[in-house]
Design a protein around this motif. Structure first.
Motif, PDB file in Angstrom:
ATOM      1  N   ILE A   1      53.567  36.429  25.580  1.00  0.00           N
ATOM      2  CA  ILE A   1      54.169  36.033  26.863  1.00  0.00           C
ATOM      3  C   ILE A   1      53.674  36.942  27.989  1.00  0.00           C
ATOM      4  CG2 ILE A   1      56.364  35.994  28.117  1.00  0.00           C
ATOM      5  CD1 ILE A   1      57.668  34.964  25.555  1.00  0.00           C
ATOM      6  N   ASP A   2      53.571  38.257  27.708  1.00  0.00           N
ATOM      7  CA  ASP A   2      53.104  39.201  28.742  1.00  0.00           C
ATOM      8  C   ASP A   2      51.710  38.830  29.247  1.00  0.00           C
ATOM      9  OD1 ASP A   2      54.682  42.180  27.328  1.00  0.00           O
ATOM     10  OD2 ASP A   2      55.391  40.737  28.838  1.00  0.00           O
ATOM     11  N   GLU A   3      50.844  38.365  28.330  1.00  0.00           N
ATOM     12  CA  GLU A   3      49.488  37.962  28.747  1.00  0.00           C
ATOM     13  C   GLU A   3      49.526  36.744  29.674  1.00  0.00           C
ATOM     14  OE1 GLU A   3      47.394  37.405  25.143  1.00  0.00           O
ATOM     15  OE2 GLU A   3      47.279  39.569  24.650  1.00  0.00           O
ATOM     16  N   LYS A   4      50.397  35.779  29.307  1.00  0.00           N
ATOM     17  CA  LYS A   4      50.527  34.589  30.158  1.00  0.00           C
ATOM     18  C   LYS A   4      51.128  34.945  31.510  1.00  0.00           C
ATOM     19  CE  LYS A   4      51.038  31.357  26.305  1.00  0.00           C
ATOM     20  NZ  LYS A   4      51.928  30.382  25.639  1.00  0.00           N
ATOM     21  N   LEU A   5      52.144  35.829  31.527  1.00  0.00           N
ATOM     22  CA  LEU A   5      52.780  36.243  32.789  1.00  0.00           C
ATOM     23  C   LEU A   5      51.783  36.959  33.695  1.00  0.00           C
ATOM     24  CD1 LEU A   5      56.254  37.533  31.548  1.00  0.00           C
ATOM     25  CD2 LEU A   5      55.825  35.535  33.000  1.00  0.00           C
ATOM     26  N   LYS A   6      50.899  37.736  33.082  1.00  0.00           N
ATOM     27  CA  LYS A   6      49.889  38.441  33.881  1.00  0.00           C
ATOM     28  C   LYS A   6      49.026  37.450  34.653  1.00  0.00           C
ATOM     29  CE  LYS A   6      46.094  41.755  33.438  1.00  0.00           C
ATOM     30  NZ  LYS A   6      45.291  42.573  32.475  1.00  0.00           N
ATOM     31  N   ASP A   7      48.594  36.373  33.978  1.00  0.00           N
ATOM     32  CA  ASP A   7      47.760  35.353  34.640  1.00  0.00           C
ATOM     33  C   ASP A   7      48.549  34.614  35.718  1.00  0.00           C
ATOM     34  OD1 ASP A   7      46.125  34.490  31.501  1.00  0.00           O
ATOM     35  OD2 ASP A   7      45.650  36.039  32.985  1.00  0.00           O
ATOM     36  N   LEU A   8      49.795  34.244  35.390  1.00  0.00           N
ATOM     37  CA  LEU A   8      50.609  33.496  36.364  1.00  0.00           C
ATOM     38  C   LEU A   8      50.938  34.348  37.590  1.00  0.00           C
ATOM     39  CD1 LEU A   8      53.070  31.646  33.948  1.00  0.00           C
ATOM     40  CD2 LEU A   8      51.283  30.605  35.354  1.00  0.00           C
ATOM     41  N   ASN A   9      51.247  35.616  37.384  1.00  0.00           N
ATOM     42  CA  ASN A   9      51.553  36.493  38.514  1.00  0.00           C
ATOM     43  C   ASN A   9      50.337  36.690  39.423  1.00  0.00           C
ATOM     44  OD1 ASN A   9      54.324  37.156  38.295  1.00  0.00           O
ATOM     45  ND2 ASN A   9      53.864  38.407  36.486  1.00  0.00           N
ATOM     46  N   LYS A  10      49.154  36.704  38.799  1.00  0.00           N
ATOM     47  CA  LYS A  10      47.931  36.803  39.608  1.00  0.00           C
ATOM     48  C   LYS A  10      47.764  35.553  40.474  1.00  0.00           C
ATOM     49  CE  LYS A  10      44.061  38.805  40.808  1.00  0.00           C
ATOM     50  NZ  LYS A  10      44.101  40.084  41.570  1.00  0.00           N
TER      51      LYS A  10
END
Length: 592
Positions: free
Chosen positions: A340-349
């Motif tokens: 989830i942290d990896e996906k959140l990193k992309d979405l936050n970018k």
């Protein structure tokens, strides 16, 4: 298996030191003699002879023999000629290699061990067990019954007990029932079901402690939260930034929609992450709470003097459950959080880039209050979703409780059915039990001119206690005044002889063909011992099978009886102290 001949061979002296020929049918007396009244008959090797028979039949060689310098220096090989499955062959133990067993499948002995089959101790025991019990008794090992067949004077005769000291009660009663050719596995089989019921009840208690509300209350709360979520989603979707700021509708609507979608995805993932994190924290918290029970144990001990067994047991059960969950489910949740942290990193970018575009295109938007309002509503929605998830878990626990109750009822029904089946099976042995009772009474009347009691009962009282004895075959014997050590000793002898003679008479029972008694602490009346020995010898010879070995000192028999036994070949070993020590069991002293 018939025991035919015991031999002591010395590799150092390259000769046979002593040979003991056994009566293949009947009584075998191992006699300790005195040169005169002042002499001592103990220490000549009677017990040593029985111990060597035990080694040859699979027991581990005692440390005394492993470390005896005199014995080791003579390189002693002990051999036992036996007859089993219609052939003669030899068993052997070489004292200098006590962890090995040797078998020679030949009717003539050879002393070169290279011609023997060599087995590790464990495999040797299996071979001996197969020869004595066959392949059918996989649930009874020869090791578990060997000490009942070779009763030694120190551990084998216990006041008010037919068993061996230090034995588990379930196992002991199982062995005694097996020896008496009675159903012996009932208690073990019923205990398996009782344990399953007990484990389910423990889980039931644990789940009940975590549920605070009824199903109706939980469903009512869930409906209320769902209604509030619908309202929040409607408000979130109704926000129109174009009207409030009079900006370019097309561009803003597109960016706003994209931002909302990204923001929604971020909060959904954040909620799932929070749920996983909360699951880990809850498991760790529960584990710490369970650990806290250990910290209050000294307090309980000061107040009560002991820590309640039930609390300790439940603590161990619960702690084991949560330790397992922390270790296994915790790792699972951590892996999910990482993804989830990896996906959140992309979405936050993506969100960051979109917000920069909005700020650049719409200068009128001087602060982030509108976005913050939207975020607040989304956070409220996700908090309600978390509460709904917790309610669903509790509803699942309610369902599990119902399932456990059903499983317990099914198991109780199975146990009742099995208990009734085992009761019927036991009742079918009525005539066999009457035969055991009659034989014991015959022996007691012969010895003491009074009727003894041989009682067999089946415990069919069903309950949920963990120490329940449902299915146990309980065997008790008594003689008048058996508080006397001598009479108590004879009672145990007569019990063993009862099951032994009965098994020789019975077709289809176990295949045990020998019984060995090694002396007693208390000497019974000499005439009593002789009467029993004569009767047993006569009975065995009528049946044309069976060997009864007994160690005696010369003064335990009347002279007339001793002469009778010697003249009729009952005595197979006369052990005594002599100057050259050749009449000791090994043919030499084991000590300086």
């Amino acid at each position: 298996m018939i025991l035919k001949e015991l031999e002591i061979y010395s590799y150092k002296e390259k000769k046979v030191l002593n040979t003991y020929q056994f009566n293949e049918v009947g009584v075998n007396i191992i006699l300790g003699e005195k040169k005169d009244e002042k002499d001592e008959a103990n220490g000549v090797g009677k017990t040593t002879m029985i111990e060597c028979l035990s080694f040859l039949l699979g027991e581990e060689v005692h440390a005394y023999y492993r470390t005896n310098k005199i014995l080791l220096s003579k390189d002693i090989l002990i051999t036992l000629k036996v007859h089993s499955n219609d052939i003669d062959f030899f068993l052997a133990r070489f004292i200098n290699t006590p962890d090995k067993g040797y078998i020679l499948w030949d009717k003539n002995i050879i002393y070169d061990l290279n011609d023997w089959d060599i087995y590790e101790d464990k495999d040797y025991k299996k071979k001996v067990q197969k020869e004595i019990l066959g392949d059918e008794n996989s649930d009874i090992s020869f090791a578990s019954i060997r000490e009942y067949l070779l009763r030694d004077e120190q551990n084998g005769f216990i006041k008010d007990s037919l068993g061996i000291s230090g034995r588990n009660a379930t196992t002991e009663n199982k062995v005694l029932a097996f020896l008496c050719n009675l159903p012996y596995n009932s208690e073990t089989e019923i205990k398996k079901i009782t344990k399953k019921i007990s484990d389910l009840k423990d889980e039931q208690k644990l789940l009940s402690a975590t549920i605070g509300k009824t199903i109706a209350e939980l469903k009512s709360e869930r409906s209320k939260y769902r209604s509030t979520i619908k309202k929040l989603e409607k408000d979130i979707n109704s926000i129109d930034i174009n009207k409030q700021y009079n900006l370019k509708a097309t561009d803003y609507s597109r960016n706003k929609a994209e931002l909302n979608n990204i923001q929604s995805d971020i909060f959904k993932l954040a909620h799932v992450k929070n749920q996983y994190q909360q699951n880990i924290e809850n498991l760790q918290k529960k584990a710490k709470e369970i650990q806290a029970l250990s910290d209050i144990e000294p307090f309980y001990e000061q107040l009560l003097g002991w820590f309640p067994n039930e609390i300790t047991h439940n603590y161990e059960k619960v702690k084991k459950f949560y330790d397992f969950m922390v270790e296994n489910r915790g790792s699972y949740f951590e892996g999910k959080i990482k993804n989830i942290d990896e996906k959140l990193k992309d979405l936050n970018k993506m969100k960051e880039n979109l917000e920069k575009t909005l700020k650049s295109d719409y200068k009128i938007l001087k602060n982030s209050s509108l976005i913050e309002d939207i975020n607040t509503m989304i956070a409220d929605r996700e908090e309600l979703n978390t509460k709904i998830a917790e309610i669903n878990i509790q509803l699942g626990n309610h369902d599990r409780l119902k399932s456990i109750t059903n499983d317990i009822n099914v198991l109780k029904s199975e146990r009742l059915t099995l208990t009734q089946k085992k009761t019927d099976e036991f009742n079918s042995y009525e005539q066999h039990i009457e035969g055991l009772e009659k034989l014991f009474q015959t022996l007691s009347e012969l010895a003491y001119d009074t009727a003894g009691v041989f009682n067999v009962e089946f415990e069919n009282n069903v309950n949920d206690r963990k120490n329940s004895i449902t299915g146990r075959v309980k065997i008790e014997c008594s003689l008048p005044d058996d508080r006397s050590h001598g009479i108590n000793y004879m009672k145990l002898n007569m019990f063993d002889l009862t099951w032994f003679i009965s098994s020789l008479e019975k077709e289809g029972g176990h295949n045990i063909n020998f019984l060995i008694h090694d002396g007693s602490y208390s000497k019974p009346n000499p005439s009593v011992k002789a009467k029993i020995l004569k009767y047993i010898d006569k009975k065995i010879k009528e049946l044309k099978k069976g060997q009864y070995f007994v160690t005696l000192n010369k003064d335990e028999l009347l002279k007339d009886d001793l002469d009778f036994f010697e003249n009729n070949g009952y005595i197979i070993a006369k052990l005594e102290r002599t100057k050259d020590n050749t009449k000791r069991f090994f043919g030499f002293k084991l000590y300086e």
